[in-house]
Each structure stands twice: as structure tokens, then as C-alpha cells.
Design an enzyme around this catalytic site. Sequence first.
Site, mmCIF file in Angstrom:
data_model
loop_
_atom_site.group_PDB
_atom_site.id
_atom_site.type_symbol
_atom_site.label_atom_id
_atom_site.label_comp_id
_atom_site.label_asym_id
_atom_site.label_seq_id
_atom_site.Cartn_x
_atom_site.Cartn_y
_atom_site.Cartn_z
ATOM 1 C CD GLU A 286 -6.814 0.356 7.534
ATOM 2 O OE1 GLU A 286 -5.700 0.493 8.093
ATOM 3 O OE2 GLU A 286 -7.565 -0.601 7.784
ATOM 4 N NE ARG B 122 -3.540 -6.821 6.669
ATOM 5 C CZ ARG B 122 -3.076 -6.687 7.904
ATOM 6 N NH1 ARG B 122 -3.914 -6.422 8.901
ATOM 7 N NH2 ARG B 122 -1.780 -6.812 8.142
ATOM 8 C CG HIS C 237 -5.631 -1.022 11.406
ATOM 9 N ND1 HIS C 237 -5.314 -1.283 10.097
ATOM 10 C CD2 HIS C 237 -5.276 -2.139 12.098
ATOM 11 C CE1 HIS C 237 -4.776 -2.498 9.982
ATOM 12 N NE2 HIS C 237 -4.740 -3.032 11.201
#
Length: 318
Positions: free
Chosen positions: A260, A231, A279
Site C-alpha cells: 500500500e 490485512r 484502506h
Amino acid sequence: MTKLFAITRMDVSPIAADWPKELRQSVRFQWFKSAEEAAPHLAEMEVLLTSGNVRTEWLAEAARLKWVHCLSAGVDRLPLDYLKQRGILLTNSSGVHSVQMSEYAMSMMLQWVRRSRVFMEMQQARQWRGAPTTDELYEKTIGILGTGQIAQAVAPKARAFGMRTIGYNRSGATTEGFDQIYSGENGLIQLLKESDFVISILPGTKQTRHLIDLPKLKLMKPTAFLINMGRGYVIKEDDLIHALQAGIIAGAGLDVFEQEPLREDSPLWELDNVYLTPHISGNSPKYIERAAVIFNENLKRYVNGDTLRNKVELDSGY
């Protein structure tokens, strides 16, 4: 009959493709691509299958809801306090990322030591010149924050390259594939000091937020390379940027970020010692296939009244 709703843009139709007869007879499965689409039916829902982004206000409409299963391993986007208040069971898909994320970690380390960016730039410029200095993974130390299933898939791959593998977890329990396990504040300090590569696979919780800040980064070797695929907010991003700019650590491979998408004005975009990906470390064409195995085993258990696997402790968030 158990009413199972999937609410996700992810194509989950393969989930029920191979159900045995007893599941088909006892479970009614409906897939909705949005909460808005599912809204007229929420009162009927007993089991929810989600990719992780759920709002409390429409969960409140699901009076019959007993169990939520997250298609990801991370559950930090779910309203954990609300689920606890309602007594709703939560399970996750821990194990679904082991193959692809362990390969991602190895690819990042190999790109770094073999200077892949430099050679790609040479190729694009059509330049044949003296080779830049490269390095090896052999006899380097890899320190992994979190020793769950992804870490347990990374460790043997790293060992195959002749690396020493050390890990950090909350309990200090020994884990197969690791040469050493550390725990506690002193253990974290020791891991950071010893490691040539530090990989964070920690879940997003109140306890892990900004666990790695500037004082922690200063403990690392100036030649160390940091990889974050857990994370984003486990690492304090402004401190990391400073450490990379100032040469406190040598470089970083980042797949997750505090915000993000990564904001366009972030200095991370322009740093030569950073590899960025959006990601995607958990992406795989076999994702749903693997998630289906995990979920369907639990669905059988649920229908039969048995204890479910991959249960998330709502207080800790994992």
C-alpha cells in the site's frame, strides 16, 4: 504523575476533553505529531498512545515506558518482539471499527448483487436500456474469516437480509449471531466451499500470511465474491489476480493490499469484477470518539492498578 504521550498525526485532542478530575490530577497528557517532535521528551514517557507505526530505535530512548496503546485494532506494524523483551504491556482498540466496517461489508455485497457499477456507467453515459441481471443477498451464505467484534457486527446485519452466517476462528468456540463456526484446516476448507461471500477480517500475523492462496481460492464457488478488509497479505495477491482473471471466483471487494498504496501497474485497477477502496473501511467521523471510550477506560484502570482490557498477546500478535 503518569506521563502519557500521544505520538500520531491523528487529532487526539478529544481524548482528554472529558477526563474526570482524578485523571486530570494524576495524568499529564502531551500530543506530538511525530517521533522527531517527541524526541527530546521520550525519556519521560510512561504511556504511549500511537496509531501503530512505531520504530524500535526511538522506543529505546523511552526507558520509563510501561504501556503502549494502539489506536487501531491491528498491531502488526509495532515491534512486538521488542515490546516483549522489554516487558512492555500492549493494548489495542478492538471494537472501534465494528460499526463502520460492518456497514462497509454490507455495502460491498449489495453493490455486487445489485450491479451498482453497471448502473453508474449507464447513468454517466446517459443510457436508458434493458436492465442487466441482478441478484439478491437473500438465502446466500456469508463466510467470515475471524469472529471478533467486527464479524459479530456483520453477522446480525447479514441475517437481517436473510443470509446464512458461518464463521472461522482458531478455537472453534461458538459465537453469537452465527449459524455455524468452523476451525482448523478442514473447517477453513468447508467454509470456503459453502460460502457465496467470503469476508476476511483476520489480523496480520505470521500464521495468517498468505492463508488464502490459489489452492484455497479454487475451493470457492465460481460465483463467489471475496471481500478483504483485514490485512492485505492474508490473501496471496498474485494468486487472487489470477483467480479473478481466470474466472475461478466471480469477483472481489478489496480495501487492503499486500503493498500500500496499491502499485500503479497492478492488474487489479483494470479488472471489471473488482471493487477497490484505499484502506478506508475503518474510517468514521466518530473514530476518535469511540477510541477515546476504549482508551480512557483502560487509562483509569492503569492509574488504579487494575487489569487492562484489550490486552494483546505479543507472541500471537492479537
